[in-house]
Design a protein around this motif. Structure first.
Motif, PDB file in Angstrom:
ATOM      1  N   GLY A  21      -5.783  11.504  -4.537  1.00 31.65           N
ATOM      2  CA  GLY A  21      -5.580  12.166  -5.824  1.00 31.65           C
ATOM      3  C   GLY A  21      -6.785  12.977  -6.252  1.00 31.65           C
ATOM      4  O   GLY A  21      -6.651  14.122  -6.712  1.00 31.65           O
ATOM      5  N   SER A  22      -7.963  12.412  -6.082  1.00 28.25           N
ATOM      6  CA  SER A  22      -9.188  13.139  -6.440  1.00 28.25           C
ATOM      7  C   SER A  22      -9.360  14.380  -5.576  1.00 28.25           C
ATOM      8  O   SER A  22      -9.707  15.452  -6.073  1.00 28.25           O
ATOM      9  CB  SER A  22     -10.404  12.227  -6.286  1.00 28.25           C
ATOM     10  OG  SER A  22     -10.311  11.139  -7.160  1.00 28.25           O
ATOM     11  N   ALA A  23      -9.105  14.240  -4.284  1.00 27.33           N
ATOM     12  CA  ALA A  23      -9.248  15.379  -3.376  1.00 27.33           C
ATOM     13  C   ALA A  23      -8.257  16.484  -3.719  1.00 27.33           C
ATOM     14  O   ALA A  23      -8.616  17.666  -3.751  1.00 27.33           O
ATOM     15  CB  ALA A  23      -9.058  14.928  -1.929  1.00 27.33           C
ATOM     16  N   VAL A  24      -7.017  16.133  -4.000  1.00 22.09           N
ATOM     17  CA  VAL A  24      -5.997  17.137  -4.327  1.00 22.09           C
ATOM     18  C   VAL A  24      -6.386  17.886  -5.605  1.00 22.09           C
ATOM     19  O   VAL A  24      -6.282  19.112  -5.670  1.00 22.09           O
ATOM     20  CB  VAL A  24      -4.601  16.477  -4.473  1.00 22.09           C
ATOM     21  CG1 VAL A  24      -3.597  17.439  -5.092  1.00 22.09           C
ATOM     22  CG2 VAL A  24      -4.104  15.987  -3.124  1.00 22.09           C
ATOM     23  N   HIS A  61      -1.952  20.317  -9.332  1.00 27.06           N
ATOM     24  CA  HIS A  61      -2.712  19.414 -10.195  1.00 27.06           C
ATOM     25  C   HIS A  61      -1.868  18.190 -10.553  1.00 27.06           C
ATOM     26  O   HIS A  61      -2.356  17.068 -10.574  1.00 27.06           O
ATOM     27  CB  HIS A  61      -3.156  20.121 -11.476  1.00 27.06           C
ATOM     28  CG  HIS A  61      -4.198  21.157 -11.241  1.00 27.06           C
ATOM     29  ND1 HIS A  61      -3.947  22.495 -11.419  1.00 27.06           N
ATOM     30  CD2 HIS A  61      -5.484  21.066 -10.834  1.00 27.06           C
ATOM     31  CE1 HIS A  61      -5.036  23.183 -11.143  1.00 27.06           C
ATOM     32  NE2 HIS A  61      -5.986  22.341 -10.775  1.00 27.06           N
ATOM     33  N   LEU A  62      -0.595  18.426 -10.839  1.00 26.82           N
ATOM     34  CA  LEU A  62       0.296  17.326 -11.170  1.00 26.82           C
ATOM     35  C   LEU A  62       0.477  16.391  -9.974  1.00 26.82           C
ATOM     36  O   LEU A  62       0.574  15.177 -10.142  1.00 26.82           O
ATOM     37  CB  LEU A  62       1.642  17.857 -11.656  1.00 26.82           C
ATOM     38  CG  LEU A  62       2.508  16.851 -12.379  1.00 26.82           C
ATOM     39  CD1 LEU A  62       1.798  16.291 -13.597  1.00 26.82           C
ATOM     40  CD2 LEU A  62       3.821  17.468 -12.795  1.00 26.82           C
ATOM     41  N   LEU A  63       0.483  16.957  -8.771  1.00 30.67           N
ATOM     42  CA  LEU A  63       0.538  16.130  -7.564  1.00 30.67           C
ATOM     43  C   LEU A  63      -0.689  15.227  -7.489  1.00 30.67           C
ATOM     44  O   LEU A  63      -0.578  14.035  -7.190  1.00 30.67           O
ATOM     45  CB  LEU A  63       0.636  17.006  -6.314  1.00 30.67           C
ATOM     46  CG  LEU A  63       0.560  16.274  -4.975  1.00 30.67           C
ATOM     47  CD1 LEU A  63       1.768  15.372  -4.796  1.00 30.67           C
ATOM     48  CD2 LEU A  63       0.449  17.272  -3.834  1.00 30.67           C
ATOM     49  N   GLY A  64      -1.859  15.760  -7.794  1.00 30.98           N
ATOM     50  CA  GLY A  64      -3.079  14.950  -7.804  1.00 30.98           C
ATOM     51  C   GLY A  64      -3.012  13.831  -8.821  1.00 30.98           C
ATOM     52  O   GLY A  64      -3.385  12.692  -8.547  1.00 30.98           O
ATOM     53  N   VAL A  65      -2.488  14.140  -9.996  1.00 32.78           N
ATOM     54  CA  VAL A  65      -2.340  13.120 -11.037  1.00 32.78           C
ATOM     55  C   VAL A  65      -1.333  12.067 -10.599  1.00 32.78           C
ATOM     56  O   VAL A  65      -1.519  10.866 -10.833  1.00 32.78           O
ATOM     57  CB  VAL A  65      -1.932  13.767 -12.384  1.00 32.78           C
ATOM     58  CG1 VAL A  65      -1.544  12.720 -13.406  1.00 32.78           C
ATOM     59  CG2 VAL A  65      -3.070  14.632 -12.907  1.00 32.78           C
ATOM     60  N   VAL A 116       6.183   9.852  -5.737  1.00 34.89           N
ATOM     61  CA  VAL A 116       7.555  10.362  -5.801  1.00 34.89           C
ATOM     62  C   VAL A 116       8.116  10.178  -7.211  1.00 34.89           C
ATOM     63  O   VAL A 116       8.695  11.104  -7.786  1.00 34.89           O
ATOM     64  CB  VAL A 116       8.442   9.667  -4.744  1.00 34.89           C
ATOM     65  CG1 VAL A 116       9.903  10.004  -4.955  1.00 34.89           C
ATOM     66  CG2 VAL A 116       7.997  10.049  -3.343  1.00 34.89           C
ATOM     67  N   GLY A 117       7.923   9.010  -7.782  1.00 33.46           N
ATOM     68  CA  GLY A 117       8.458   8.739  -9.118  1.00 33.46           C
ATOM     69  C   GLY A 117       7.888   9.653 -10.184  1.00 33.46           C
ATOM     70  O   GLY A 117       8.639  10.218 -10.997  1.00 33.46           O
ATOM     71  N   VAL A 118       6.588   9.831 -10.181  1.00 35.31           N
ATOM     72  CA  VAL A 118       5.948  10.677 -11.193  1.00 35.31           C
ATOM     73  C   VAL A 118       6.342  12.137 -10.999  1.00 35.31           C
ATOM     74  O   VAL A 118       6.663  12.843 -11.965  1.00 35.31           O
ATOM     75  CB  VAL A 118       4.412  10.495 -11.169  1.00 35.31           C
ATOM     76  CG1 VAL A 118       3.716  11.546 -12.011  1.00 35.31           C
ATOM     77  CG2 VAL A 118       4.043   9.106 -11.636  1.00 35.31           C
ATOM     78  N   LEU A 119       6.338  12.611  -9.757  1.00 35.28           N
ATOM     79  CA  LEU A 119       6.687  14.014  -9.523  1.00 35.28           C
ATOM     80  C   LEU A 119       8.146  14.312  -9.857  1.00 35.28           C
ATOM     81  O   LEU A 119       8.451  15.331 -10.478  1.00 35.28           O
ATOM     82  CB  LEU A 119       6.396  14.398  -8.071  1.00 35.28           C
ATOM     83  CG  LEU A 119       4.961  14.750  -7.756  1.00 35.28           C
ATOM     84  CD1 LEU A 119       4.802  15.117  -6.292  1.00 35.28           C
ATOM     85  CD2 LEU A 119       4.458  15.881  -8.633  1.00 35.28           C
ATOM     86  N   VAL A 120       9.053  13.447  -9.437  1.00 31.19           N
ATOM     87  CA  VAL A 120      10.477  13.675  -9.716  1.00 31.19           C
ATOM     88  C   VAL A 120      10.731  13.639 -11.227  1.00 31.19           C
ATOM     89  O   VAL A 120      11.414  14.511 -11.776  1.00 31.19           O
ATOM     90  CB  VAL A 120      11.363  12.652  -8.971  1.00 31.19           C
ATOM     91  CG1 VAL A 120      12.793  12.690  -9.470  1.00 31.19           C
ATOM     92  CG2 VAL A 120      11.314  12.914  -7.469  1.00 31.19           C
ATOM     93  N   ALA A 157       0.836  -1.204   0.000  1.00 37.68           N
ATOM     94  CA  ALA A 157       0.000   0.000   0.000  1.00 37.68           C
ATOM     95  C   ALA A 157       0.868   1.250   0.000  1.00 37.68           C
ATOM     96  O   ALA A 157       0.606   2.209  -0.733  1.00 37.68           O
ATOM     97  CB  ALA A 157      -0.935  -0.011   1.210  1.00 37.68           C
ATOM     98  N   ALA A 158       1.931   1.244   0.808  1.00 37.42           N
ATOM     99  CA  ALA A 158       2.829   2.404   0.852  1.00 37.42           C
ATOM    100  C   ALA A 158       3.557   2.594  -0.476  1.00 37.42           C
ATOM    101  O   ALA A 158       3.775   3.728  -0.917  1.00 37.42           O
ATOM    102  CB  ALA A 158       3.840   2.233   1.984  1.00 37.42           C
ATOM    103  N   GLY A 159       3.920   1.499  -1.120  1.00 39.13           N
ATOM    104  CA  GLY A 159       4.583   1.600  -2.416  1.00 39.13           C
ATOM    105  C   GLY A 159       3.683   2.218  -3.469  1.00 39.13           C
ATOM    106  O   GLY A 159       4.117   3.074  -4.247  1.00 39.13           O
ATOM    107  N   LEU A 160       2.422   1.802  -3.496  1.00 34.46           N
ATOM    108  CA  LEU A 160       1.483   2.373  -4.467  1.00 34.46           C
ATOM    109  C   LEU A 160       1.166   3.823  -4.126  1.00 34.46           C
ATOM    110  O   LEU A 160       1.071   4.677  -5.007  1.00 34.46           O
ATOM    111  CB  LEU A 160       0.190   1.553  -4.509  1.00 34.46           C
ATOM    112  CG  LEU A 160       0.283   0.187  -5.162  1.00 34.46           C
ATOM    113  CD1 LEU A 160      -1.012  -0.583  -4.968  1.00 34.46           C
ATOM    114  CD2 LEU A 160       0.599   0.311  -6.636  1.00 34.46           C
ATOM    115  N   LEU A 161       0.997   4.095  -2.834  1.00 35.68           N
ATOM    116  CA  LEU A 161       0.609   5.431  -2.409  1.00 35.68           C
ATOM    117  C   LEU A 161       1.776   6.412  -2.453  1.00 35.68           C
ATOM    118  O   LEU A 161       1.629   7.547  -2.892  1.00 35.68           O
ATOM    119  CB  LEU A 161       0.028   5.379  -0.998  1.00 35.68           C
ATOM    120  CG  LEU A 161      -0.590   6.643  -0.443  1.00 35.68           C
ATOM    121  CD1 LEU A 161      -1.742   7.100  -1.319  1.00 35.68           C
ATOM    122  CD2 LEU A 161      -1.079   6.405   0.970  1.00 35.68           C
TER     123      LEU A 161
END
Length: 149
Positions: free
Chosen positions: A133-136, A85-89, A60-64, A51-55
């Motif tokens: 993600g939806s909330a952000v 918005h990118l953080l939410g995605v 981290v990978g997408v944002l970096v 769960a932590a890996g997915l969450l």
């Protein structure tokens, strides 16, 4: 439409279409039997790790990767989107069923307990990723107003 033999092909087509309709039981079934699964399964190290890996890991990978691509000039930020918005995605990228379930089954062949804990971690991590993600995205301010259009 009647064929040369007087048969109505539409009935056959409707039956074929009705067989292809998505069913919540079929499409949302991750192969988890919750029989005998207690609250302790949620606290199992494997469940929490997945769960932590997915969450966290996907975020981290997408944002970096996005940050590096934008600042290196390899990509532009999407029009009318902010880093929030990118953080939410990035959180939404944590929704990962298909490959995660496939890998979990390959990783623990024949071990029902570890497979169940893996699947539970995948479901919990994916659900948390979807909600956060939806909330952000929904709570983030858009740089433009829809009234501008």
């Amino acid at each position: 439409m009647l064929s040369g033999r007087g048969e109505d092909h539409r009935n056959g087509q409707n039956r074929a279409r009705s067989r292809r309709r998505p069913s919540a039981g079929r499409d949302l079934n991750a192969g988890i039997s919750f029989d005998g699964v207690g609250i302790d399964a949620l606290a199992a190290p494997l469940t929490l790790g997945i769960a932590a890996g997915l969450l966290g890991g996907k975020v981290v990978g997408v944002l970096v990767a996005s940050f590096l691509a934008v600042h290196a000039g390899l990509a532009d930020m999407p029009a009318f989107a902010s880093w929030r918005h990118l953080l939410g995605v990035a959180f939404l990228c944590g929704i990962g069923f298909t490959m995660s379930l496939f890998i979990a089954l390959l990783a623990f062949p024949g071990d029902e307990l570890l497979q169940t804990e893996s699947k539970l971690g995948i479901l919990v991590g994916s659900l948390a990723s979807a909600l956060i993600g939806s909330a952000v995205i929904l709570l983030g301010k858009s740089p433009i107003s829809f009234r501008d259009y």
